[in-house]
Design a protein around this motif. Structure first.
Motif, PDB file in Angstrom:
ATOM      1  N   CYS A 456       0.837  -1.217   0.000  1.00  0.00           N
ATOM      2  CA  CYS A 456       0.000   0.000   0.000  1.00  0.00           C
ATOM      3  C   CYS A 456       0.862   1.253   0.000  1.00  0.00           C
ATOM      4  O   CYS A 456       0.608   2.204  -0.763  1.00  0.00           O
ATOM      5  N   GLN A 467       0.775   7.954   3.559  1.00  0.00           N
ATOM      6  CA  GLN A 467      -0.653   8.091   3.820  1.00  0.00           C
ATOM      7  C   GLN A 467      -1.411   6.971   3.110  1.00  0.00           C
ATOM      8  O   GLN A 467      -1.104   6.639   1.967  1.00  0.00           O
ATOM      9  N   ILE A 468      -2.375   6.416   3.824  1.00  0.00           N
ATOM     10  CA  ILE A 468      -3.242   5.407   3.215  1.00  0.00           C
ATOM     11  C   ILE A 468      -4.684   5.866   3.396  1.00  0.00           C
ATOM     12  O   ILE A 468      -5.131   6.082   4.532  1.00  0.00           O
ATOM     13  N   TYR A 470      -8.749   5.276   3.199  1.00  0.00           N
ATOM     14  CA  TYR A 470      -9.587   4.086   3.385  1.00  0.00           C
ATOM     15  C   TYR A 470     -11.068   4.422   3.303  1.00  0.00           C
ATOM     16  O   TYR A 470     -11.490   5.573   3.478  1.00  0.00           O
ATOM     17  N   ILE A 503      -6.158   0.484  13.002  1.00  0.00           N
ATOM     18  CA  ILE A 503      -5.328   1.452  12.281  1.00  0.00           C
ATOM     19  C   ILE A 503      -4.636   2.402  13.265  1.00  0.00           C
ATOM     20  O   ILE A 503      -3.515   2.858  13.007  1.00  0.00           O
ATOM     21  N   GLU A 507      -0.619   2.999  13.421  1.00  0.00           N
ATOM     22  CA  GLU A 507      -0.033   4.348  13.437  1.00  0.00           C
ATOM     23  C   GLU A 507       0.916   4.531  14.618  1.00  0.00           C
ATOM     24  O   GLU A 507       1.947   5.190  14.502  1.00  0.00           O
ATOM     25  N   PHE A 515      -3.421   6.980   8.472  1.00  0.00           N
ATOM     26  CA  PHE A 515      -4.616   6.513   7.766  1.00  0.00           C
ATOM     27  C   PHE A 515      -5.623   7.653   7.724  1.00  0.00           C
ATOM     28  O   PHE A 515      -5.904   8.287   8.748  1.00  0.00           O
ATOM     29  N   ARG A 517      -9.544   8.710   6.232  1.00  0.00           N
ATOM     30  CA  ARG A 517     -10.747   8.232   5.564  1.00  0.00           C
ATOM     31  C   ARG A 517     -10.980   9.050   4.307  1.00  0.00           C
ATOM     32  O   ARG A 517     -10.673  10.238   4.264  1.00  0.00           O
TER      33      ARG A 517
END
Length: 667
Positions: A456, A467-468, A470, A503, A507, A515, A517
Motif C-alpha cells: 500500500c 498516507q493510506i 480508506y 489502524i 499508526e 490513515f 478516511r
C-alpha cells in the motif's frame, strides 16, 4: 468380615460442609467426578495388565454404566475397573483428601506410562453429597481372594462399612438424590450433563434408564452376537410368486428365501468418543473428519474456513484443534468457544489464562494433561507455566497463518475477509503476535486486490507518501470513491468495527504512517490551482457563501469552505477531519452518546462548496430570497446524503423540498 462403624477422618476441621457446598461451582459436576473416577479405576487396571500384574480375561470389555431411575430418585455409576479392598476403602474413602491417583502414580511411576490417570485429587467422590442424601458403594477388588465391600453414608460425616455381595470386579456407586437434585435422575438431563463433561473420556460410557420400558430392535441372523439378549425368534417363510417361463408354462418362483430373525434388546450406544480427533496425528486425519468433529462438538453446520492441529510433547504435553469459523458479521456475535480438557476430561470453556484473549474468537478444543488445576479442577494455578502454554498456542496460530500467506496465498486471500477480525484483534492484544503477523496483514483496495501494508505504501508513495486512504462504506462514500478513481488514486476498504482501533495501533507502531478516511479533508489533488491574483476573490466568495448558508440553514457553527474543484459535477460535499471523526467514534464506543462532540473542540464537519458549479454561482449572485434559501438547504442535504444520512426531520423536509423543486420545473 465384621461390620465396622466409625466417623470419617477429616484432615481439616469442618472441611466437609465446604466440600459439599462450595468446592464446586456447578452441582452437575458430580457426574464428571464420579465417571472420571471410574475411568481411573479402569485405566489403572489396564496399566497393571500391561505390567503383568493382572491377567485380563479374553475379550475384556471395559465400560462405565450410568443407570438413572426417576421413580426411585437414584443414580448408579458402575465401572469394571480394579475395585477396592476394605483397607483401600478405609484409606481412599474414609480419609477425605487422600488422593488415590497420586498414590498409584507414585507407586508405579517408573514401570509404565502408556495411559494417563485422570484424577489428581481425592475429593471427587465427595461431590456426590452435593446432590445426594445417601450414598452407597459396592466394590470388589481385582486382587485374588478379595472380599466384596459395602459402604454407605447418610449426610456424609458418618459411615457404615461391611462385607458386601457384589459379583465381578469393579465399583458401583449409588446416589439417593435429595429433593433439590431429582432432575439429575431424568434420562435426558443426565445425557445432557454427561455429554457436556464426559464426551471424550477414554472409556466407553453407557446410559440406561431403569424407569423406562425396554426398547427392542430386529436383526438378521448373521448380525447376532454373543452380547445380544434375544427376546424372540422370528421365523419368516419363503415368499413365492407364480410366473410364466420361456415356454409359456406357469411355475412357482421363490422371491425371498425362508429366514430367521431375532428380536433383541436394543444395543446400547456409548455417549462418548474415546479417541477424540486431537489425539490422532494430523497426517492421519481427513478433511471430512475435521469438519464432522466441528459439527458434532460445536453444533455449527456452517463449514469452518480452516483449522490448526496442535500436537506438542515438550516442554509440556498439549494437543488440540483450533477452528477459524465463517462468521456472518451482520448477525453473528464474534465470540467463539475454546473447550479445555485435562486428559480428555472437560474442565471449562474459554479459560482466558490458557487461551490468548484474541483466540477466544475461535472455536476449538485443547487437551493439556499438564495443566496445574486447583483441587476442584475448575481453576488454574502456577501463572508462569500457564503463560508458556498461552504463548505456545499464540505462536502456532501465527506460524499457521504466516505459512499459509507464503505458500497458499490464493486461499489466504479467499479467507481474509473472515479471518481479519481475529488477526487484527490479536495484533492489538499481543505484541509478539503482532510482530509475527506484521508482513501478512492484507488490505483490500477499491479494485478488490489484496495488498500488504508495504504494498500500500509503495503504491501510493508518489501521490501521498506515508498516507493510506480508506473506505468504511462503499455505498455511502461512493461520491468520494468516484472522485478518487478520476484522479487515479487508490484506497483500501476497512469496514469492520475492529478496523478503527487497528489502524490506530498501526499508526502508533509506525511514526510517519497516517490513515485517512476517503471523506476526510480534501486533498489538493482534487482542487484546481488558484492563481495568486484570484485568491482575494475566492476569499471574498467564501465569506459571502458562509454568511448566506449559515443564515439559510440556521447553523452558526457550521464550517464552510469554497473551493474550485476539478470535478464540476459536484456542487457540494461534506468532509470530516480524521481526528474529529475518531473522537466521535471513541465517544460512541464508550457510550457517550448524549455528549456534544463540540465540547472537545470543533465537530470537524465542513461543507465544501464548489465554485465551479452553476448552483453555487447562483447563490453568489442571488444572496437573498426564498429560492436561494431552498437551494442552500438542498445543497447541504445532498452533501449530507453523499456523506452518510439525514436525521428523520431533515429527511422529511428534504423530500418535501425536492417535490416543490420538481413542481416548479414541471410548470
Amino acid at each position: 468380615m465384621a461390620t465396622k462403624t466409625g466417623s470419617l477422618s477429616i484432615n481439616s476441621e469442618n472441611i466437609f460442609p465446604i466440600i459439599k457446598k462450595w468446592l464446586y461451582s456447578d452441582h452437575d459436576i458430580f457426574y464428571r467426578e464420579l465417571i472420571s473416577n471410574g475411568c481411573d479405576a479402569i485405566t489403572k487396571l489396564k496399566k497393571l495388565a500391561l505390567m503383568g500384574e493382572y491377567e485380563e480375561p479374553d475379550q475384556a470389555e471395559y465400560k462405565i454404566l450410568v443407570t438413572v431411575n426417576s421413580n426411585d430418585k437414584t443414580i448408579t455409576i458402575t465401572d469394571n475397573g480394579l475395585g477396592m479392598t476394605a483397607e483401600e476403602v478405609d484409606e481412599y474413602i474414609n480419609q477425605i483428601a487422600f488422593s488415590g491417583a497420586q498414590d498409584f502414580l507414585e507407586k508405579y511411576k517408573d514401570k509404565a506410562n502408556e495411559d494417563q490417570i485422570i484424577g489428581h485429587f481425592g475429593l471427587g467422590f465427595y461431590s456426590a453429597f452435593m446432590v445426594a442424601d445417601k450414598v452407597t458403594i459396592d466394590t470388589l477388588s481385582y486382587k485374588e481372594g478379595a472380599l466384596p465391600v459395602h459402604w454407605e453414608s447418610e449426610g456424609g460425616t458418618e459411615y457404615e462399612m461391611s462385607e458386601g455381595a457384589k459379583e465381578g470386579q469393579g465399583t458401583k456407586i449409588t446416589l439417593y438424590l435429595n429433593e433439590d437434585s431429582v432432575e439429575f435422575s431424568n434420562e435426558y438431563r443426565a445425557k445432557e450433563v454427561i455429554e457436556k463433561y464426559c464426551s471424550f473420556m477414554p472409556v466407553p460410557i453407557y446410559l440406561e434408564n431403569a424407569a423406562a420400558e425396554p426398547e427392542y430392535e430386529t436383526i438378521e441372523k448373521d448380525q447376532l452376537t454373543e452380547k445380544d439378549t434375544i427376546v424372540e425368534t422370528i421365523v419368516e417363510e419363503a415368499k413365492t410368486e407364480e410366473k410364466e417361463n420361456e415356454n409359456g408354462e406357469k411355475e412357482v418362483v421363490e422371491i425371498s428365501p425362508a429366514a430367521e430373525k431375532y428380536k433383541i434388546l436394543k444395543r446400547p450406544v456409548p455417549l462418548n468418543d474415546v479417541t477424540p480427533l486431537w489425539n490422532k496425528h494430523p497426517n492421519e486425519c481427513t478433511e471430512e473428519e475435521y469438519k464432522e468433529f466441528y459439527r458434532k462438538v460445536f453444533m455449527d453446520f456452517k463449514e469452518p474456513l480452516f483449522w490448526i492441529h496442535l500436537n506438542m510433547d515438550y516442554p509440556f504435553n498439549l494437543k488440540g484443534i483450533l477452528y477459524f469459523p465463517k462468521i456472518n458479521t451482520e448477525y453473528d456475535t464474534i465470540e467463539g468457544t475454546i473447550k479445555l480438557y485435562n486428559n480428555q476430561v472437560f474442565i471449562a470453556d474459554n479459560i482466558k489464562e490458557v487461551i490468548p484473549e484474541y483466540l477466544l474468537l475461535l472455536k476449538g478444543a485443547i487437551d493439556c494433561p499438564d495443566l496445574p488445576l486447583n483441587v476442584s479442577r475448575s481453576a488454574l494455578q502456577n501463572d508462569g507455566f500457564v503463560k508458556k502454554i498461552s504463548d505456545y498456542i499464540s505462536k502456532k496460530v501465527a506460524d499457521k497463518l504466516s505459512g499459509m500467506c507464503k505458500t497458499d496465498r490464493e486461499n489466504y486471500e479467499k479467507y481474509w475477509d473472515d479471518i481479519s477480525p481475529f488477526i487484527k484483534f490479536g495484533c492489538i492484544k499481543d505484541e509478539k503476535f503482532s510482530e509475527k503477523m506484521n508482513d501478512y496483514i492484507l488490505f483490500k483496495n477499491l479494485d478488490g486486490k489484496y495488498l500488504t501494508l508495504k504494498d500500500c505504501l509503495e503504491e501510493n508513495k508518489e501521490k501521498h507518501e506515508n498516507q493510506i486512504f480508506y473506505v468504511t462504506d462503499e455505498k455511502e462514500q461512493s461520491q468520494y470513491i468516484n472522485m478518487f478513481r478520476k484522479e487515479g488514486l487508490d484506497a483500501v476498504i476497512l469496514k469492520h468495527n475492529i478496523d478503527s482501533p487497528f489502524i490506530s495501533h498501526l499508526e502508533q507502531k509506525n511514526d510517519k504512517l497516517k490513515f485517512l478516511r476517503i471523506d476526510g479533508d480534501l486533498n489538493d489533488t482534487f482542487k484546481e490551482e488558484v492563481k495568486e491574483e484570484d485568491k482575494e476573490a475566492v476569499k471574498a466568495d467564501t465569506e459571502k457563501l458562509e454568511k448566506v448558508f449559515k443564515t439559510a440553514l440556521s447553523m452558526d457553527k457550521l464550517e464552510i469552505k469554497a473551493e474550485k474543484l476539478k470535478d464540476e459535477t459536484t456542487a457540494s460535499m461534506i468532509t470530516v477531519s480524521e481526528e474529529s471523526r475518531r473522537m466521535q467514534e471513541m465517544m460512541k464506543m464508550y457510550g457517550m452518546y448524549g455528549m456534544d462532540p463540540s465540547m472537545f473542540g470543533s465537530t470537524g464537519e465542513t461543507l465544501i462548496l464548489n465554485l465551479n458549479h452553476p448552483l453555487v454561482q447562483y447563490v453568489l449572485q442571488h444572496e437573498e430570497g426564498e429560492q436561494t434559501n431552498k437551494i442552500c438547504e438542498q445543497l447541504y442535504d445532498l452533501a449530507c446524503l453523499g456523506h452518510g444520512s439525514l436525521t428523520p426531520e431533515r429527511m422529511t423536509h428534504f423530500i418535501q423540498r425536492s417535490n416543490e423543486i420538481m413542481m416548479i420545473m414541471a410548470k
